[in-house]
Design a protein around this motif. Structure first.
Motif, short mmCIF file in Angstrom:
data_model
loop_
_atom_site.label_atom_id
_atom_site.label_comp_id
_atom_site.label_asym_id
_atom_site.label_seq_id
_atom_site.Cartn_x
_atom_site.Cartn_y
_atom_site.Cartn_z
N GLU A 167 0.13 6.80 -7.76
CA GLU A 167 -1.04 6.30 -8.45
C GLU A 167 -1.67 5.22 -7.58
OE1 GLU A 167 -2.26 6.72 -12.54
OE2 GLU A 167 -2.50 8.01 -10.79
N VAL A 168 -2.99 5.09 -7.63
CA VAL A 168 -3.69 4.14 -6.77
C VAL A 168 -4.45 3.15 -7.67
CG1 VAL A 168 -5.41 3.85 -4.95
CG2 VAL A 168 -3.96 5.91 -5.00
N LYS A 169 -4.18 1.86 -7.47
CA LYS A 169 -4.83 0.84 -8.29
C LYS A 169 -5.31 -0.30 -7.41
CE LYS A 169 -4.07 2.95 -12.16
NZ LYS A 169 -5.21 3.62 -12.84
N LEU A 170 -6.61 -0.55 -7.44
CA LEU A 170 -7.17 -1.68 -6.71
C LEU A 170 -6.66 -2.99 -7.28
CD1 LEU A 170 -9.23 -2.79 -4.61
CD2 LEU A 170 -10.95 -2.70 -6.42
N GLY A 171 -6.60 -3.09 -8.60
CA GLY A 171 -6.15 -4.31 -9.25
C GLY A 171 -4.65 -4.30 -9.49
N VAL A 172 -3.94 -5.29 -8.97
CA VAL A 172 -2.48 -5.34 -9.13
C VAL A 172 -2.09 -5.55 -10.59
CG1 VAL A 172 -2.06 -6.12 -6.77
CG2 VAL A 172 -2.49 -7.81 -8.56
N GLY A 191 12.55 20.32 -7.77
CA GLY A 191 13.34 19.27 -7.15
C GLY A 191 12.86 17.89 -7.58
N GLU A 192 13.70 16.90 -7.39
CA GLU A 192 13.34 15.53 -7.74
C GLU A 192 12.32 14.98 -6.73
OE1 GLU A 192 14.23 13.80 -10.31
OE2 GLU A 192 15.88 15.00 -11.14
N PRO A 193 11.41 14.12 -7.17
CA PRO A 193 10.45 13.54 -6.22
C PRO A 193 11.13 12.59 -5.25
CG PRO A 193 10.29 12.45 -8.36
CD PRO A 193 11.22 13.62 -8.55
N GLY A 194 10.61 12.54 -4.03
CA GLY A 194 11.12 11.57 -3.07
C GLY A 194 10.87 10.16 -3.54
N VAL A 195 9.72 9.96 -4.16
CA VAL A 195 9.37 8.65 -4.70
C VAL A 195 8.26 8.81 -5.72
CG1 VAL A 195 7.54 8.05 -3.03
CG2 VAL A 195 8.91 6.23 -4.05
N LEU A 196 8.24 7.94 -6.69
CA LEU A 196 7.10 7.74 -7.58
C LEU A 196 6.62 6.33 -7.28
CD1 LEU A 196 8.57 9.12 -10.94
CD2 LEU A 196 7.09 10.33 -9.35
N ALA A 197 5.36 6.19 -6.89
CA ALA A 197 4.91 4.88 -6.40
C ALA A 197 3.48 4.57 -6.81
CB ALA A 197 5.03 4.81 -4.88
N VAL A 198 3.22 3.29 -6.95
CA VAL A 198 1.87 2.78 -7.18
C VAL A 198 1.41 2.12 -5.89
CG1 VAL A 198 0.39 1.31 -8.59
CG2 VAL A 198 2.46 2.32 -9.60
N ILE A 199 0.30 2.59 -5.34
CA ILE A 199 -0.27 1.98 -4.14
C ILE A 199 -1.34 0.98 -4.58
CG2 ILE A 199 -1.53 2.39 -2.00
CD1 ILE A 199 -0.24 5.12 -1.84
N THR A 200 -1.17 -0.25 -4.17
CA THR A 200 -2.05 -1.33 -4.59
C THR A 200 -2.83 -1.88 -3.39
OG1 THR A 200 -0.34 -3.02 -4.25
CG2 THR A 200 -0.44 -1.97 -6.41
N SER A 201 -3.73 -2.79 -3.70
CA SER A 201 -4.60 -3.35 -2.66
C SER A 201 -3.92 -4.46 -1.87
CB SER A 201 -5.88 -3.89 -3.30
OG SER A 201 -5.57 -4.84 -4.32
N THR A 202 -3.16 -5.30 -2.53
CA THR A 202 -2.62 -6.50 -1.89
C THR A 202 -1.19 -6.75 -2.38
OG1 THR A 202 -3.45 -7.94 -3.65
CG2 THR A 202 -4.92 -7.56 -1.79
N VAL A 262 6.26 -0.08 -5.73
CA VAL A 262 4.93 -0.68 -5.62
C VAL A 262 4.69 -0.93 -4.13
CG1 VAL A 262 3.45 -2.61 -6.24
CG2 VAL A 262 5.12 -1.74 -7.89
N ILE A 263 3.60 -0.36 -3.62
CA ILE A 263 3.35 -0.37 -2.18
C ILE A 263 1.93 -0.87 -1.89
CG2 ILE A 263 3.20 1.05 -0.10
CD1 ILE A 263 5.07 3.07 -1.50
N PRO A 264 1.76 -2.02 -1.26
CA PRO A 264 0.42 -2.40 -0.83
C PRO A 264 -0.04 -1.51 0.32
CG PRO A 264 2.04 -4.00 -0.07
CD PRO A 264 2.77 -3.03 -0.96
N ILE A 265 -1.29 -1.09 0.28
CA ILE A 265 -1.79 -0.15 1.27
C ILE A 265 -1.66 -0.70 2.69
CG2 ILE A 265 -4.18 -0.96 1.04
CD1 ILE A 265 -2.95 2.64 1.85
N GLY A 266 -1.72 -2.03 2.82
CA GLY A 266 -1.60 -2.65 4.14
C GLY A 266 -0.18 -2.69 4.68
N SER A 267 0.78 -2.07 3.97
CA SER A 267 2.14 -1.98 4.47
C SER A 267 2.56 -0.53 4.70
CB SER A 267 3.13 -2.64 3.50
OG SER A 267 3.24 -1.89 2.30
#
Length: 293
Positions: free
Chosen positions: A234-239, A262-273, A285-290
């Motif tokens: 999922e992608v969210k600009l606002g943390v 099969g099981e997912p490798g990861v379920l993750a939220v990509i955030t802005s900061t 939770v993964i900031p796009i800049g990482s």
């Protein structure tokens, strides 16, 4: 060839690897120094190699010039059909207003209408096909998967430019204007993330999809490689919307038949900061800049 990702423009630390995520390796702690203001600049400038040594204003102007060349010259040359630059411009603006959505051709045609009325569906389809051939737009296909629920998958693609800067240019916008309309900026941020995921996925022989079903449940990006490994984002600009996104991912994962997929490798939220970490519920939770390949 694709525009450059944030990893290639040195806007990402690449502390979290998409390849490892897809293989089920938990993400390590990582942080990003990018601010929302920085991201507005990055989105407007784009990932164009020729702009690496230009400042923000020069890059934004160059993208506008490129788009003008597309609507005045290139789109007619690609299919050897004379195109009205004004109508093409209206269609590009319609695409920009509907970026990262599953908007239909009919809606795009209606939205691109002018004093002479809406475009025909055939004309809108022809414009879209030509823009695809010019590698200006690239739809994000829906994910065909096995569900253990009675939900029905929707097959409409999501609309994207190959780089979100083209949407900014089509609307003659600027970083300041993006910051004044955070809702629209959120769609552009999603398109930026999809661009980067496509770049990283291509090296992994993987494809970026989206998920939508008849109950209204949507997931912004599903990555699946040729060996069947998959991950959902999922992608969210606002943390501040991470909790909402995490709940959505868990609801989605419960619908997928993991015995077949099969099981997912990861379920993750990509955030802005911010910082990258794994929540107690297992959602990363993964900031796009990482994020990197």
């Amino acid at each position: 060839m694709r525009p450059m990702s944030l990893a290639e423009t040195n806007h990402s630390t690449c502390g979290i690897s998409l390849q490892k995520l897809l293989r089920g390796v938990p993400p390590s702690d990582a942080s990003s120094d990018l601010t929302v203001r920085d991201l507005a600049e990055v989105v407007a400038m784009g990932g164009w190699p020729g702009h690496l040594y230009r400042d923000s204003k020069q890059s934004i102007r160059a993208v506008r010039d490129y788009l003008n060349e597309i609507r005045h010259v290139d789109i007619g040359r690609i299919d050897e059909t004379r195109r009205d630059p004004e109508k093409v411009g209206r269609f590009l603006r319609s695409l920009a207003r509907n970026v990262a959505t599953c908007t239909s051709i009919s809606t795009l045609a209606m939205d691109a209408g002018g004093a002479d009325g809406p475009l025909s569906d055939d004309a809108a389809s022809a414009y879209l096909a030509s823009l695809e051939r010019l590698m200006i737009v690239e739809d994000q296909p829906s994910w065909a998967t096995h569900l253990r629920s009675k939900s029905i998958l929707r097959e409409s693609p999501k609309r994207h430019f190959v780089d979100p800067s083209l949407a900014v240019a089509a609307l003659n916008a600027s970083p300041d204007r993006l910051l004044e309309d955070l809702n629209f900026f959120g769609f552009l941020f999603e398109s930026l993330v999809v661009r980067d995921l496509r770049v990283y996925s291509q090296a992994l022989d993987a494809t970026v999809y989206h998920y939508r079903d008849n109950t209204g449940l949507e997931v912004d990006a599903i990555i699946q490689d040729t060996e069947g490994r998959w991950a959902a984002f999922e992608v969210k600009l606002g943390v501040g919307r991470v909790d909402e996104a995490a709940e959505n991912l868990l609801k989605f994962a419960n619908r997928v038949d993991v015995n077949r997929m099969g099981e997912p490798g990861v379920l993750a939220v990509i955030t802005s900061t911010g910082y990258g970490y794994v929540r107690d519920d297992g959602i990363a939770v993964i900031p796009i800049g990482s994020l990197g390949p």
